[in-house]
Design a protein around this motif. Sequence first.
Motif, PDB file in Angstrom:
ATOM      1  N   ILE A 140      53.810  66.988  17.435  1.00 24.90           N
ATOM      2  CA  ILE A 140      53.034  66.626  18.946  1.00 24.90           C
ATOM      3  C   ILE A 140      52.051  67.211  19.400  1.00 24.90           C
ATOM      4  CG2 ILE A 140      54.564  67.093  21.232  1.00 24.90           C
ATOM      5  CD1 ILE A 140      57.049  66.826  19.542  1.00 24.90           C
ATOM      6  N   VAL A 141      51.577  68.830  19.555  1.00 27.27           N
ATOM      7  CA  VAL A 141      50.511  69.325  20.233  1.00 27.27           C
ATOM      8  C   VAL A 141      49.055  68.755  19.087  1.00 27.27           C
ATOM      9  CG1 VAL A 141      48.935  70.961  20.110  1.00 27.27           C
ATOM     10  CG2 VAL A 141      51.153  71.557  20.776  1.00 27.27           C
ATOM     11  N   ILE A 142      49.188  68.247  18.107  1.00 28.47           N
ATOM     12  CA  ILE A 142      48.005  67.992  17.020  1.00 28.47           C
ATOM     13  C   ILE A 142      47.528  66.354  18.148  1.00 28.47           C
ATOM     14  CG2 ILE A 142      47.358  67.084  15.085  1.00 28.47           C
ATOM     15  CD1 ILE A 142      48.440  69.443  13.739  1.00 28.47           C
ATOM     16  N   GLN A 143      49.024  66.243  17.667  1.00 26.62           N
ATOM     17  CA  GLN A 143      49.063  64.421  17.884  1.00 26.62           C
ATOM     18  C   GLN A 143      48.069  64.471  19.562  1.00 26.62           C
ATOM     19  OE1 GLN A 143      49.024  62.417  16.167  1.00 26.62           O
ATOM     20  NE2 GLN A 143      49.799  62.161  14.610  1.00 26.62           N
ATOM     21  N   MET A 144      48.975  65.326  20.309  1.00 26.14           N
ATOM     22  CA  MET A 144      48.298  65.079  22.262  1.00 26.14           C
ATOM     23  C   MET A 144      47.269  64.866  21.964  1.00 26.14           C
ATOM     24  SD  MET A 144      50.452  64.016  24.256  1.00 26.14           S
ATOM     25  CE  MET A 144      52.661  63.922  23.808  1.00 26.14           C
ATOM     26  N   GLU A 145      46.665  66.237  21.457  1.00 21.45           N
ATOM     27  CA  GLU A 145      45.169  66.446  21.422  1.00 21.45           C
ATOM     28  C   GLU A 145      44.032  65.951  21.453  1.00 21.45           C
ATOM     29  OE1 GLU A 145      41.559  68.812  22.091  1.00 21.45           O
ATOM     30  OE2 GLU A 145      44.431  69.027  22.928  1.00 21.45           O
ATOM     31  N   LEU A 146      44.360  65.493  19.871  1.00 18.83           N
ATOM     32  CA  LEU A 146      44.012  64.106  19.289  1.00 18.83           C
ATOM     33  C   LEU A 146      43.653  62.761  19.762  1.00 18.83           C
ATOM     34  CD1 LEU A 146      45.437  63.940  16.399  1.00 18.83           C
ATOM     35  CD2 LEU A 146      42.818  64.955  16.773  1.00 18.83           C
ATOM     36  N   ASN A 147      44.897  62.390  21.046  1.00 22.89           N
ATOM     37  CA  ASN A 147      45.047  61.634  21.651  1.00 22.89           C
ATOM     38  C   ASN A 147      45.004  61.445  23.345  1.00 22.89           C
ATOM     39  OD1 ASN A 147      45.442  58.922  20.214  1.00 22.89           O
ATOM     40  ND2 ASN A 147      46.989  60.423  19.446  1.00 22.89           N
ATOM     41  N   ILE A 148      44.558  63.035  23.045  1.00 24.89           N
ATOM     42  CA  ILE A 148      43.981  62.800  25.439  1.00 24.89           C
ATOM     43  C   ILE A 148      43.054  63.702  25.294  1.00 24.89           C
ATOM     44  CG2 ILE A 148      45.043  64.033  27.519  1.00 24.89           C
ATOM     45  CD1 ILE A 148      48.222  63.987  26.650  1.00 24.89           C
ATOM     46  N   THR A 149      42.009  63.001  25.335  1.00 18.31           N
ATOM     47  CA  THR A 149      40.428  63.014  25.543  1.00 18.31           C
ATOM     48  C   THR A 149      40.211  62.513  26.417  1.00 18.31           C
ATOM     49  OG1 THR A 149      40.330  61.444  24.307  1.00 18.31           O
ATOM     50  CG2 THR A 149      40.163  63.161  22.703  1.00 18.31           C
ATOM     51  N   SER A 150      39.973  62.426  27.680  1.00 21.95           N
ATOM     52  CA  SER A 150      39.968  62.287  29.074  1.00 21.95           C
ATOM     53  C   SER A 150      39.246  62.811  29.762  1.00 21.95           C
ATOM     54  CB  SER A 150      40.772  60.790  29.920  1.00 21.95           C
ATOM     55  OG  SER A 150      41.265  61.066  30.927  1.00 21.95           O
ATOM     56  N   PRO A 151      38.352  62.971  29.971  1.00 20.54           N
ATOM     57  CA  PRO A 151      37.768  63.731  31.013  1.00 20.54           C
ATOM     58  C   PRO A 151      38.457  64.583  32.737  1.00 20.54           C
ATOM     59  CG  PRO A 151      36.023  62.490  30.843  1.00 20.54           C
ATOM     60  CD  PRO A 151      36.709  61.952  29.993  1.00 20.54           C
ATOM     61  N   PHE A 152      39.284  62.760  32.671  1.00 22.91           N
ATOM     62  CA  PHE A 152      40.123  62.896  34.158  1.00 22.91           C
ATOM     63  C   PHE A 152      41.195  64.034  33.475  1.00 22.91           C
ATOM     64  CE2 PHE A 152      37.838  59.198  34.098  1.00 22.91           C
ATOM     65  CZ  PHE A 152      36.783  59.652  34.688  1.00 22.91           C
ATOM     66  N   MET A 153      41.942  64.538  33.034  1.00 22.01           N
ATOM     67  CA  MET A 153      43.078  64.467  32.625  1.00 22.01           C
ATOM     68  C   MET A 153      42.749  66.604  32.423  1.00 22.01           C
ATOM     69  SD  MET A 153      45.315  62.546  30.222  1.00 22.01           S
ATOM     70  CE  MET A 153      45.316  60.777  30.515  1.00 22.01           C
TER      71      MET A 153
END
Length: 247
Positions: free
Chosen positions: A59-72
């Motif tokens: 889950i952490v790997i998937q989240m890191e790969l897919n959440i790359t927005s600078p606004f987050m």
Amino acid sequence: MLVSSIKSFGRYCLFITQVFRIPDKWREFFRNMLFEISKLGVDSIPLVLIISVFIGAVIVIQMELNITSPFMPAYTVGYASREILLLEFSSSILALILAGKVGSNIASEIGTMRVTEQIDAMDIMGVNSANYIVLPKIAGFVLFVPVLTILSMSMGLVGGWFIAKFTDMISVEKYLLGIQAFFNEWYVWYGIIKTYVFAFVITSVAAYFGYYVKGGALEVGKASTNAVVTSSILILLLDIVLTKLLM
């Protein structure tokens, strides 16, 4: 098919009323319950730990790969991973996994007792066989399942920590900040309440299919399969209902 389903549900209700009677011998009941806690609950701990660690890491790997927005914010990965583990994996998905392990075990055990006429022998002796065999299984697993849920939540977060510690995908500080951010204690209780219901479904449905087996060893295998499939469908349906009621 509808008539058959209604008939099966009615027989299940009658079976449950037969199960939930006052035990004839409380000492036997508590001894059997402790044995079932060990067999159904404690023996499931290694499976729960292994699966939770790896799922938490994925889950952490998937989240890191897919959440790359600078606004987050940087802690979003840990926060989102924690919410997934608490709200869904450690209750619903874990219950589906346990339905395969615990449900098939109960259905095959009781089904074997039925085809070898052990249950018939109890009935002839005047023993409430459903109460004697099934109630300790339901009580034992329902009492122990919160332990499995808490372990799953904890080890899922530990699995994510391993990714933060031994890879450069996310720093440990950001991950720990994420799993602490905006923590809602109710989410833990929400997961535990759901697993209470799911544990009852898994044990009672599996016992029902095993108790009413007719035939030989082949039918015992079919009963185990039907128990797992039916329990899984009911878990998914109840997940929707409980989420609507509790959230």
